[in-house]
Design a protein around this motif. Structure first.
Motif, PDB file in Angstrom:
ATOM      1  N   GLU A  17       0.832  -1.209   0.000  1.00 50.10           N
ATOM      2  CA  GLU A  17       0.000   0.000   0.000  1.00 50.10           C
ATOM      3  C   GLU A  17       0.867   1.259   0.000  1.00 50.10           C
ATOM      4  O   GLU A  17       0.553   2.236  -0.683  1.00 50.10           O
ATOM      5  CB  GLU A  17      -0.927   0.010   1.209  1.00 50.10           C
ATOM      6  N   PHE A  18       1.954   1.243   0.761  1.00 47.26           N
ATOM      7  CA  PHE A  18       2.871   2.380   0.801  1.00 47.26           C
ATOM      8  C   PHE A  18       3.500   2.610  -0.576  1.00 47.26           C
ATOM      9  O   PHE A  18       3.540   3.737  -1.076  1.00 47.26           O
ATOM     10  CB  PHE A  18       3.960   2.151   1.855  1.00 47.26           C
ATOM     11  N   GLN A  20       2.339   1.721  -3.467  1.00 50.54           N
ATOM     12  CA  GLN A  20       1.307   2.205  -4.383  1.00 50.54           C
ATOM     13  C   GLN A  20       0.970   3.672  -4.131  1.00 50.54           C
ATOM     14  O   GLN A  20       0.726   4.425  -5.071  1.00 50.54           O
ATOM     15  CB  GLN A  20       0.056   1.339  -4.273  1.00 50.54           C
ATOM     16  N   ARG A  21       0.968   4.092  -2.870  1.00 52.78           N
ATOM     17  CA  ARG A  21       0.692   5.495  -2.544  1.00 52.78           C
ATOM     18  C   ARG A  21       1.789   6.400  -3.108  1.00 52.78           C
ATOM     19  O   ARG A  21       1.508   7.440  -3.699  1.00 52.78           O
ATOM     20  CB  ARG A  21       0.561   5.691  -1.035  1.00 52.78           C
ATOM     21  N   ALA A  24       1.397   6.551  -6.859  1.00 53.02           N
ATOM     22  CA  ALA A  24       0.236   7.374  -7.218  1.00 53.02           C
ATOM     23  C   ALA A  24       0.555   8.856  -7.072  1.00 53.02           C
ATOM     24  O   ALA A  24       0.128   9.680  -7.902  1.00 53.02           O
ATOM     25  CB  ALA A  24      -0.962   6.992  -6.353  1.00 53.02           C
ATOM     26  N   ASN A  25       1.310   9.219  -6.053  1.00 51.92           N
ATOM     27  CA  ASN A  25       1.702  10.615  -5.871  1.00 51.92           C
ATOM     28  C   ASN A  25       2.653  11.077  -6.968  1.00 51.92           C
ATOM     29  O   ASN A  25       2.532  12.196  -7.468  1.00 51.92           O
ATOM     30  CB  ASN A  25       2.316  10.828  -4.488  1.00 51.92           C
ATOM     31  N   SER A  58       2.606   0.459 -10.444  1.00 51.62           N
ATOM     32  CA  SER A  58       2.824  -0.690  -9.553  1.00 51.62           C
ATOM     33  C   SER A  58       2.545  -2.013 -10.264  1.00 51.62           C
ATOM     34  O   SER A  58       1.874  -2.894  -9.739  1.00 51.62           O
ATOM     35  CB  SER A  58       1.961  -0.560  -8.296  1.00 51.62           C
ATOM     36  N   LYS A  85       3.392  11.696   0.996  1.00 55.39           N
ATOM     37  CA  LYS A  85       2.173  12.176   1.651  1.00 55.39           C
ATOM     38  C   LYS A  85       0.973  11.335   1.281  1.00 55.39           C
ATOM     39  O   LYS A  85       0.862  10.769   0.249  1.00 55.39           O
ATOM     40  CB  LYS A  85       1.917  13.635   1.308  1.00 55.39           C
TER      41      LYS A  85
END
Length: 85
Positions: A17-18, A20-21, A24-25, A58, A85
């Motif tokens: 999840e990290f 992917q975040r 995405a950012n 990802s 973030k």
């Protein structure tokens, strides 16, 4: 070896999840700046957009490493912390 498995402080899905975040950012900021995947890939020293696109989405177990994130931040003129973030 199995005794060490219980010592891990983070689950694999949390790490994913990290990752992917962060990706995405990176994607969001790149798009806000109006830069294509290919242009940014070339700006950070990649020879094609394939690795970059897979890392940004990802896909295929590709991910950005610290060097990539540093170069991307410089290319996009943002602080690398913006990706976290």
């Amino acid at each position: 070896m199995s005794i060490f498995k219980n010592l891990c402080v983070v689950e694999d899905d949390e790490v994913q999840e990290f990752i992917q975040r962060v990706a995405a950012n990176v994607k969001r900021i790149r798009q806000e700046k109006g830069i294509t995947q290919l242009a940014l890939a070339l700006m950070i020293g990649q020879k094609s957009a394939a690795f970059y696109a897979n890392a940004e989405n990802s896909a295929k177990d590709r991910r950005f490493n610290l060097e990539h994130l540093y170069k991307i931040a410089k290319a996009l003129d943002v602080d690398v912390i913006e990706f976290l973030k």
